[in-house]
Design an enzyme around this catalytic site. Structure first.
Site, PDB file in Angstrom:
ATOM      1  N   THR A   1     102.575  13.598  76.108  1.00 12.43           N
ATOM      2  CA  THR A   1     101.288  13.756  76.753  1.00 12.43           C
ATOM      3  C   THR A   1     101.423  14.736  77.908  1.00 12.43           C
ATOM      4  OG1 THR A   1      99.398  12.534  77.654  1.00 12.43           O
ATOM      5  CG2 THR A   1     101.613  11.739  78.258  1.00 12.43           C
TER       6      THR A   1
ATOM      7  N   LYS B   1     102.709  19.021  76.065  1.00 12.25           N
ATOM      8  CA  LYS B   1     102.295  19.230  74.680  1.00 12.25           C
ATOM      9  C   LYS B   1     102.688  20.598  74.133  1.00 12.25           C
ATOM     10  CE  LYS B   1      98.625  15.788  74.811  1.00 12.25           C
ATOM     11  NZ  LYS B   1      97.228  15.464  74.468  1.00 12.25           N
TER      12      LYS B   1
ATOM     13  N   ASP C   1      95.479  14.575  68.053  1.00  6.94           N
ATOM     14  CA  ASP C   1      94.416  14.473  69.060  1.00  6.94           C
ATOM     15  C   ASP C   1      93.051  14.881  68.515  1.00  6.94           C
ATOM     16  OD1 ASP C   1      95.879  13.452  71.175  1.00  6.94           O
ATOM     17  OD2 ASP C   1      96.379  15.420  72.002  1.00  6.94           O
TER      18      ASP C   1
ATOM     19  N   ALA D   1      95.191  19.291  75.604  1.00  9.14           N
ATOM     20  CA  ALA D   1      94.035  18.440  75.336  1.00  9.14           C
ATOM     21  C   ALA D   1      92.774  19.273  75.140  1.00  9.14           C
ATOM     22  CB  ALA D   1      93.841  17.443  76.472  1.00  9.14           C
TER      23      ALA D   1
ATOM     24  N   TYR E   1      91.364   7.871  80.848  1.00  8.13           N
ATOM     25  CA  TYR E   1      90.854   6.510  80.700  1.00  8.13           C
ATOM     26  C   TYR E   1      91.414   5.660  81.829  1.00  8.13           C
ATOM     27  CZ  TYR E   1      95.471   6.014  78.514  1.00  8.13           C
ATOM     28  OH  TYR E   1      96.828   6.052  78.261  1.00  8.13           O
TER      29      TYR E   1
END
Length: 275
Positions: A77, A81, A117, A145, A224
């Site tokens: 993460t 990446k 992802d 991301a 999150y």
């Protein structure tokens, strides 16, 4: 009080137990060990899933360590990446297209980089955000991301623009969305804004144009945990606020299948999330 001997017990760890890990920096907030541990137990696998904080300058050595110690696989993460893609022996077509990896698994003796992802995010965009073909979307960020989000948006036919500190990076990611099937935006007034940066984890707001999204607009934060100012401001203004839990579960289920050959029992990961 003594523990109830009739209660559930964790499986015994033996010399045959396989190891899995998520590598990130920071990684202490990660729910991946919770999700994968629940899925491993439900599926009856002899494996343990760990979280390890690895500074960027040590990620290549850490991935080499996976080889030396015989790990079954890994998640990677932020901010690793891109490095994970470079460190693998080969990559899936999906990882090469996105240009980043979040999963490492073995094919024989070769370490393969994959990216789950975009697949994990697609359902969130369609179901939770109501994204439709042609909808204007703005992605904030330029890392792995953001690239996965661009591919997911493109595959749903969205008109994607990108806000990043480096104009060349923003342009490259917007082009990636088009190559994935999206359309060139005719305006930059987004219906959906996606935060693909770490901003908000420590209470930071996004740039002003993206705060306080009102009715008919959606704030999607790929982070999150504690609601970010980005999500809170959208909710207070009457917009829809969606966090990154749905993507977390979707990408985790696909990664699990890479390591064990099948997805976990349905609903197990989602049920393991803290309430």
């Amino acid at each position: 009080m003594a523990a109830d001997p009739s209660g559930p017990r964790p499986p015994a760890t033996t010399a045959a137990t396989r190891l899995l890990v998520v590598l990130g920096h920071p990684v202490g907030h990660s729910l991946s060990p919770t999700l994968h541990s629940a899925a491993i137990a439900a599926a009856g696998h002899d494996a343990v899933y760990l979280a390890v904080d690895v500074p960027p300058e040590q990620i290549t050595a850490a991935i080499a360590g996976l080889r030396t110690l015989g790990f079954l696989g890994a998640n990677v993460t932020i901010p690793h990446k891109h490095a994970a893609l470079d460190a693998a022996d080969e990559a899936t077509e999906e990882a090469r297209f996105i240009g980043a990896a979040n999963t490492l698994f073995w094919e024989g003796e070769r370490l393969v980089a994959d990216n789950t992802d975009a697949a994990g995010l697609r359902g969130v965009l369609a179901d939770d955000c109501g994204l439709r073909p042609g909808d204007p979307v703005t992605i904030v960020g330029s890392g792995g991301a953001a690239r996965a989000a661009a591919v997911a948006c493109g595959r749903l036919g969205a008109a994607t623009s990108v806000h990043a500190r480096r104009p060349d990076a923003a342009e490259a990611i917007a082009d990636l969305a088009v190559r994935a099937g999206g359309v060139v935006p005719s305006n930059t007034d987004p219906r959906v804004v996606i935060n693909a940066t770490p901003l908000g984890r420590h209470g930071e707001p996004l740039p002003n144009p993206f705060m306080g999204l009102g009715p008919g607009r959606v704030a999607l934060d790929l982070n999150y945990g504690t609601p970010s100012p980005f999500l809170t401001s959208a909710r207070e203004a009457g917009g829809r606020a969606v966090d990154g839990v749905g993507m977390l579960v979707g990408q985790a289920e696909a990664a699990f299948a890479r390591w064990f050959g099948a997805r976990p029992p349905a609903g197990v990961m989602a049920a393991a999330l803290p309430r």
